[in-house]
Enzyme design. Sequence first.
Site, PDB file in Angstrom:
ATOM      1  N   HIS A  93      46.220  44.245  22.830  1.00 15.13           N
ATOM      2  CA  HIS A  93      46.000  42.825  22.545  1.00 15.13           C
ATOM      3  C   HIS A  93      44.755  42.299  23.239  1.00 15.13           C
ATOM      4  CE1 HIS A  93      48.107  42.724  26.416  1.00 15.13           C
ATOM      5  NE2 HIS A  93      47.616  41.499  26.593  1.00 15.13           N
ATOM      6  N   ASP A  95      43.915  38.697  25.247  1.00 12.16           N
ATOM      7  CA  ASP A  95      44.617  37.512  25.771  1.00 12.16           C
ATOM      8  C   ASP A  95      44.162  36.243  25.063  1.00 12.16           C
ATOM      9  OD1 ASP A  95      45.871  39.123  27.647  1.00 12.16           O
ATOM     10  OD2 ASP A  95      44.381  38.710  29.204  1.00 12.16           O
ATOM     11  N   HIS A 249      43.284  45.283  25.581  1.00  8.31           N
ATOM     12  CA  HIS A 249      43.906  46.010  26.681  1.00  8.31           C
ATOM     13  C   HIS A 249      45.392  46.197  26.422  1.00  8.31           C
ATOM     14  CE1 HIS A 249      44.377  41.764  27.843  1.00  8.31           C
ATOM     15  NE2 HIS A 249      45.465  42.147  28.501  1.00  8.31           N
ATOM     16  N   ARG A 264      47.935  37.341  37.791  1.00 10.95           N
ATOM     17  CA  ARG A 264      46.857  37.230  36.795  1.00 10.95           C
ATOM     18  C   ARG A 264      46.334  35.803  36.714  1.00 10.95           C
ATOM     19  NH1 ARG A 264      47.491  38.276  30.372  1.00 10.95           N
ATOM     20  NH2 ARG A 264      47.188  36.036  30.211  1.00 10.95           N
TER      21      ARG A 264
HETATM   22  C1  SIN Z   1      48.224  41.854  30.641  1.00 11.80           C
HETATM   23  O1  SIN Z   1      48.320  42.132  29.458  1.00 11.80           O
HETATM   24  O2  SIN Z   1      47.649  40.848  31.022  1.00 11.80           O
HETATM   25  C2  SIN Z   1      48.820  42.771  31.663  1.00 11.80           C
HETATM   26  C3  SIN Z   1      48.062  44.036  31.811  1.00 11.80           C
HETATM   27  C4  SIN Z   1      48.698  44.939  32.822  1.00 11.80           C
HETATM   28  O3  SIN Z   1      49.716  44.593  33.405  1.00 11.80           O
HETATM   29  O4  SIN Z   1      48.191  46.035  33.020  1.00 11.80           O
END
Ligand code: SIN
Length: 275
Positions: A93, A95, A249, A264
Site C-alpha cells: 500500500h 499511506d 510498502h 509512526r
Molecule cells: C505501515 O504500513 O505503516 C507499517 C509498516 C511496518 O510496520 O513495517
Amino acid sequence: MDIRPLTGGLGAEIFGADLRDPAQLDDIRDAFVRYSVITLRGQTITPDDHLEFARRFGTINVNRFFKRLDSHPEIAIVLKEADQTGAIGESWHTDHAYDHAPAMGSILHAIETPPFGGDTAFCSMGAAYDALSDRFKEILNGLHAWHSSRHVFGAVQQDSEATRTGRVGNADLATQDALHPVVIAHPLSGRKGLFVNPQFTTRIDGLSEAESDAILHMLYSHCQKPEFQCRVRWQDGDVTMWDNRATWHKAINDYHGHRRYMHRVTVEGCALEAA
Ligand code: SIN
C-alpha cells in the site's frame, strides 16, 4: 554520516546520523529525495524528538484509524503483540492514498523489534514506471484512478482482529475517496512514477470494471518484481522514513509469537499532478 544504498532501485541505510541535529537535516533530506526510503540506524530519541524531526518536513497528518499514543496523539502506534496473528499494513500500500492530498511520507521508529523477521518491504514506483514499454506508458499517462479508505478501514473491518484488539478503529470516519493521476510527476524530484496500489486503489476512472481490473492487476504484478524492491531489516532504535509518492510498502508478518512495537508519524503532502 555514512550513506549506504540498499539496492540499485531504492533505499539507503544511514549510519552515524542524529535526527535531532538540525545541521544534518539537508543531508538527510537529500538522501530521502534520492533514495525514497532511508533508515537512520541506532537513534536514541523520545516521542518529542520524533515529532520535531517530522515537523521539519511539514505539517503532521494524524492518522484517523490507527490507535494513538496517549501522551502524544500525533503519533500512531503500529503494534503486533506476541499472541496476535495480523500485523498492521500487511498488504502492499501507499499511506493515505485515499486522501485528496496523499501524505508526503511516514517516519517509523522501532521501539521493540522481534528476534527475527518483521522487516518492511518497499517498491519503487519510479523504477516500475521506467521499466514499462513506451507504448504502454502512453496509455497510462492520460488515466486517473479512484482510491478509497472505505473497504479497508470502514464497517467491513469491524470484525477484524486489528479492530477487536483496538489497534485500528473509527470505522465511521472511513468516508474518503480520491481521484489521482495513474502516473504522477513526483512533487520533489519531478520523476515520473506510478500512483496506484493494491490496497487502496479501487478503479481506473472511465474504464469498464474488466478493463480496469486487467490493467491494475498487470501493474501490480509488474511492480512486485524484486528488481524494484528493497527490504529494511529493523533493529531497536532505527528510524525509517519513506516517500509515499515514490513507493509502496508492506509489513512482513513472519515473526509470530513475538512482539513488534513501532511509533509512526505521517507528514502531510499535496495534491498530485499528472506527469
Ligand atoms: C505501515 O504500513 O505503516 C507499517 C509498516 C511496518 O510496520 O513495517
